[in-house]
Scaffold this active site. Structure first.
Site: not given
Ligand code: NAD
Length: 286
Positions: A171, A184
């Protein structure tokens, strides 16, 4: 190419292929947390580039199975495997199942992640441990299984010029401090040095390790930051490029970074953030 004597223990370099058709043809990818958001988009993008894909999920089995079905209908081999990435036994069993079904793992995308936000004085140990457990320990557990498989198999030049690729979804908060989200930001800062240290350690085995650092991407994790006009306007103050990112854009970056086109790219954090890390507060001269 003949390696100098002091590098004689290293595998002979294989020059990157420029595949005529599919960038990731013949490769087997595991994407964690792939039933939603960025993980889902990465799974689709890797499949479009020719990879067979395992969709890991911990909840939302219907969505994971529907995605696997959608990929199979496009002609990809795909399966959904339930596992909590923070659980050592479940992670080990997931890799065993994948290797039994697909033969090996070529690409791991450590995407699963979550937020449990609170003002620091109210942050519970359970919230701290859960976020660190999934976002950092989960990446460690999956990466360790992948490295074991990559080292066992070595380079298969028919498939890729590296023995395997690990992409850590980090991130912008691996470098931008984030009040109210200390657990986080600590987890993503941890991912940065885990990734770089691991990259240093496994490079001699031709294992590539990199991170992608998304900025604000339109997914369920951050819905409150973009789903009303007022919130969106506020968000734009943080993004010089003046738009939110889409999950497909992370999918495209992941596909390139996992491919042999990026074979000399190792140990980097690739920011895909519309300039969020450019200190936007100084846009007008500070
Ligand atoms: P999201 O909530 O749609 O996806 C996260 C996924 O991780 C979900 O499908 C959830 O069920 C799964 N998950 C959670 N705990 C878990 C576990 N213990 N075992 C297996 N799966 C698990 O959100 P997203 O935005 O798609 O996030 C995906 C990644 O991107 C994350 O690591 C997040 O920190 C990172 N991220 C997202 C953003 C953003 O703006 N959306 C920005 C920076 C980083």
């Amino acid at each position: 190419m003949n390696a100098p004597a002091r590098y004689a223990h290293l595998p002979e370099p294989v020059m990157p292929r420029c595949p005529a058709q599919k960038l990731l043809g013949g490769q087997k990818a595991l994407v964690t947390g792939a039933s939603s958001g960025i993980g889902r988009a990465i799974a689709m993008s890797l499949a479009d580039a020719g990879a067979d894909v395992v969709i890991n999920y911990v909840s939302g089995e219907d969505k994971a199975q529907a995605l696997a079905q959608e990929l199979r209908e496009k002609g990809t081999r795909a399966m959904a495997i339930r596992a909590d990435v923070s659980d050592e036994r479940q992670v080990s069993s997931m890799f065993s199942t994948m290797i039994a079904e697909f033969g090996t793992v070529d690409i791991l995308v450590n995407n699963a992640g979550l937020q449990q936000d609170a003002p620091f004085h109210e942050l519970t140990l359970a919230q701290w441990n859960r976020v660190l457990g999934v976002n950092l320990t989960g990446q460690f557990l999956c990466a360790r299984e992948a490295v074991r498989e990559f080292r066992r198999r070595g380079v298969n030049p028919e498939v890729s010029c590296s023995a395997g690729k690990i992409l850590c979804i980090s991130s912008v908060h691996e470098v931008i401090p984030w009040a109210g989200h200390v657990n986080y930001a600590a987890s993503k800062g941890g991912v940065m040095l885990m990734m770089k240290s691991l990259a240093q350690e496994v490079a001699p085995y031709r294992i590539r390790v990199n991170s992608i650092c998304p900025g604000a991407i339109r997914t369920p994790i951050n819905m409150e930051a973009w789903d009303t006009p007022a919130a969106y306007q506020e968000l734009m103050k943080l993004i010089p490029y003046k738009r939110i990112g889409e999950a497909e854009e992370i999918g495209r970056a992941a596909t390139w970074l996992a491919s042999d086109y990026a074979d000399y790219v190792h140990g980097i954090s690739l920011f895909v953030d519309g300039g969020m890390t450019l200190y936007p507060g100084f846009e007008t001269g500070g």
